[in-house]
Design an enzyme around this catalytic site. Structure first.
Site, mmCIF file in Angstrom:
data_model
loop_
_atom_site.group_PDB
_atom_site.id
_atom_site.type_symbol
_atom_site.label_atom_id
_atom_site.label_comp_id
_atom_site.label_asym_id
_atom_site.label_seq_id
_atom_site.Cartn_x
_atom_site.Cartn_y
_atom_site.Cartn_z
ATOM 1 N N ALA A 1 22.517 -8.532 9.053
ATOM 2 C CA ALA A 1 22.256 -7.594 7.969
ATOM 3 C C ALA A 1 21.522 -6.389 8.551
ATOM 4 O O ALA A 1 20.781 -6.514 9.534
ATOM 5 C CB ALA A 1 21.419 -8.275 6.900
ATOM 6 N N GLY B 1 23.252 -12.359 9.637
ATOM 7 C CA GLY B 1 24.407 -12.207 8.749
ATOM 8 C C GLY B 1 25.727 -12.174 9.511
ATOM 9 O O GLY B 1 26.780 -12.491 8.952
ATOM 10 N N GLU C 1 26.583 -15.706 9.981
ATOM 11 C CA GLU C 1 26.958 -16.228 8.655
ATOM 12 C C GLU C 1 28.391 -15.814 8.296
ATOM 13 O O GLU C 1 29.148 -16.588 7.698
ATOM 14 C CB GLU C 1 25.948 -15.745 7.608
ATOM 15 C CG GLU C 1 24.585 -16.405 7.826
ATOM 16 C CD GLU C 1 23.466 -15.752 7.039
ATOM 17 O OE1 GLU C 1 23.190 -14.553 7.275
ATOM 18 O OE2 GLU C 1 22.870 -16.419 6.186
ATOM 19 N N GLU D 1 16.409 -14.413 11.864
ATOM 20 C CA GLU D 1 15.693 -13.863 10.709
ATOM 21 C C GLU D 1 14.206 -14.189 10.715
ATOM 22 O O GLU D 1 13.391 -13.393 10.264
ATOM 23 C CB GLU D 1 16.321 -14.375 9.403
ATOM 24 C CG GLU D 1 17.691 -13.793 9.085
ATOM 25 C CD GLU D 1 18.852 -14.587 9.662
ATOM 26 O OE1 GLU D 1 18.638 -15.423 10.568
ATOM 27 O OE2 GLU D 1 19.990 -14.374 9.208
HETATM 28 N N1 CAA Z 1 20.347 -3.810 11.736
HETATM 29 C C1 CAA Z 1 20.292 -2.477 11.955
HETATM 30 N N2 CAA Z 1 20.439 -1.920 13.176
HETATM 31 C C2 CAA Z 1 20.628 -2.756 14.195
HETATM 32 C C3 CAA Z 1 20.699 -4.149 14.047
HETATM 33 C C4 CAA Z 1 20.549 -4.667 12.737
HETATM 34 N N3 CAA Z 1 20.655 -5.992 12.470
HETATM 35 N N4 CAA Z 1 20.869 -4.713 15.265
HETATM 36 C C5 CAA Z 1 20.933 -3.710 16.148
HETATM 37 N N5 CAA Z 1 20.780 -2.527 15.510
HETATM 38 C C6 CAA Z 1 20.766 -1.179 16.101
HETATM 39 C C7 CAA Z 1 19.471 -0.921 16.854
HETATM 40 O O1 CAA Z 1 18.453 -0.509 15.966
HETATM 41 C C8 CAA Z 1 19.901 0.174 17.807
HETATM 42 O O2 CAA Z 1 19.963 1.388 17.110
HETATM 43 P P1 CAA Z 1 19.432 2.752 17.820
HETATM 44 O O3 CAA Z 1 20.354 2.944 18.998
HETATM 45 O O4 CAA Z 1 19.622 3.779 16.756
HETATM 46 O O5 CAA Z 1 18.028 2.505 18.214
HETATM 47 C C9 CAA Z 1 21.354 -0.220 18.150
HETATM 48 O O6 CAA Z 1 21.772 -1.098 17.092
HETATM 49 C C10 CAA Z 1 21.465 -0.969 19.461
HETATM 50 O O7 CAA Z 1 20.576 -2.075 19.410
HETATM 51 P P2 CAA Z 1 19.489 -2.371 20.542
HETATM 52 O O8 CAA Z 1 19.063 -1.093 21.212
HETATM 53 O O9 CAA Z 1 18.416 -3.218 19.951
HETATM 54 O O10 CAA Z 1 20.374 -3.191 21.574
HETATM 55 P P3 CAA Z 1 19.882 -4.312 22.581
HETATM 56 O O11 CAA Z 1 21.043 -4.593 23.473
HETATM 57 O O12 CAA Z 1 18.593 -3.938 23.227
HETATM 58 O O13 CAA Z 1 19.604 -5.611 21.693
HETATM 59 C C11 CAA Z 1 20.095 -7.195 19.945
HETATM 60 C C12 CAA Z 1 20.661 -6.205 20.993
HETATM 61 C C13 CAA Z 1 19.423 -8.368 20.642
HETATM 62 C C14 CAA Z 1 21.261 -7.688 19.123
HETATM 63 C C15 CAA Z 1 19.063 -6.456 19.074
HETATM 64 O O14 CAA Z 1 19.655 -5.247 18.592
HETATM 65 C C16 CAA Z 1 18.583 -7.224 17.879
HETATM 66 O O15 CAA Z 1 17.761 -8.120 18.020
HETATM 67 N N6 CAA Z 1 19.089 -6.891 16.664
HETATM 68 C C17 CAA Z 1 18.637 -7.491 15.440
HETATM 69 C C18 CAA Z 1 19.255 -8.872 15.243
HETATM 70 C C19 CAA Z 1 18.712 -9.503 13.990
HETATM 71 O O16 CAA Z 1 17.518 -9.683 13.823
HETATM 72 N N7 CAA Z 1 19.617 -9.885 13.082
HETATM 73 C C20 CAA Z 1 19.258 -10.491 11.835
HETATM 74 C C21 CAA Z 1 19.158 -9.463 10.757
HETATM 75 S S1 CAA Z 1 18.509 -10.118 9.260
HETATM 76 C C22 CAA Z 1 19.819 -10.882 8.506
HETATM 77 O O17 CAA Z 1 20.924 -10.907 9.008
HETATM 78 C C23 CAA Z 1 19.495 -11.477 7.175
HETATM 79 C C24 CAA Z 1 20.588 -12.205 6.517
HETATM 80 O O18 CAA Z 1 20.901 -13.313 6.849
HETATM 81 C C25 CAA Z 1 21.243 -11.639 5.369
#
Ligand code: CAA
Length: 260
Positions: free
Chosen positions: A66, A111, A114, A134
């Protein structure tokens, strides 16, 4: 219909939906959830696609979950609505009467995992990484992860993934039964197409009834579930495909499915 956040190809027997926000690692915001749900319904209405492939644009992510930027200021009421949008999409995917393959070419997190869990099969490239991170944001999975992950890999393993937020690679994902197959990187796209085409060539009524039987009564007691299976079995006997399939076997020729 035109989409901004996804690409839909529903013109042939193998259909494809590509999440297309690679700069945000294909994260799911409200608009993307709505478009995905509409695209799934379009595939269903069109009745052309016999197997659907869901994948992510770019070489890094299937879907990183998400959209955190979209969630940062959400109220609890908005979060509930957002979760329900996600659930609606997952139900629409599970309810499609055709096989759906999640082609996971990178991160499938939160997500994103999921979404993959709502598909019939998860086929991964060696680069794929899976997790429910999460907890590291102070929240829990909201698009069905607390329910579909334990059903897929067992409660003990699901607890580990959901409580720790740890990511796992393809070896571990294979070991715990999360993914069906890991395909070589250089043949990933062609191998996915080949497997999707093979599924698309199977008897449509049979596939629909098999999916309904596996999904609809997954949580029923065995007697009720088997009673449902008997009904689904009977439905296949009312199809032209059943007549064709059995005749073709006896005539020693390949069957020509009509999908009715
Ligand atoms: N939402 C919004 N933006 C996201 C994102 C997310 N889930 N995951 C990555 N991005 C964005 C980053 O903010 C970044 O944007 P900018 O270039 O503008 O800064 C871009 O994508 C690239 O990401 P990273 O620079 O972080 O890339 P990385 O290779 O260093 O790391 C990663 C990759 C490990 C996947 C890391 O991006 C990360 O941890 N992302 C979040 C994953 C996460 O927590 N997912 C769960 C979300 S909550 C959810 O899903 C709830 C639900 O069940 C409904």
């Amino acid at each position: 219909m035109a989409y901004d956040n996804i690409i839909l190809d529903a013109s042939g027997a193998v259909g494809r939906i590509t999440l297309n926000r690679p700069k945000a690692l294909n994260a799911l915001n409200e608009a993307t959830l709505r478009e995905l749900t509409m695209a799934v319904r379009e595939v269903r209405r069109g009745r052309i696609v016999r197997c659907l492939v869901l994948t992510g644009a770019g070489d890094k992510a299937f879907c990183a979950g998400a959209d955190i930027a979209a969630m940062v200021d959400m109220s609890a009421v908005e979060a509930r609505r957002f979760a329900r949008l996600g659930h609606r999409l997952m139900h629409a995917l599970e309810d499609l009467p055709i096989p759906v393959i999640a082609a996971v070419n990178g991160f499938a997190l939160g997500g994103g995992l999921e979404l993959a869990l709502a598909c019939d099969f998860i086929l991964a490239s060696p680069k794929a990484r899976f997790g429910q991170p999460e907890i590291n944001l102070g929240i829990i999975p909201g698009f069905g992860g607390t329910q579909r992950l334990p059903r897929r890999v067992g409660v003990a393993r699901a607890r580990e993934l959901i409580y720790s937020g740890d990511l796992i690679g393809v070896e571990e994902a294979l070991r715990i039964g999360l993914v069906n197959h890991v395909l070589p990187l250089d043949e990933f796209a062609t191998e996915i197409d080949k497997r999707a085409a093979a599924l698309a060539a199977k008897a449509p009524v049979g596939l629909e009834q098999a999916k309904a039987s596996i999904n609809t009564v997954a949580d029923a007691d065995l007697a009720t579930a088997c009673a449902f299976e008997a009904e689904a079995f009977a439905v296949t006997f009312a199809s032209e495909d059943r007549t064709e399939g059995m005749r073709a076997f006896l005539d020693k020729r390949p069957p020509g499915w009509r999908g009715r």
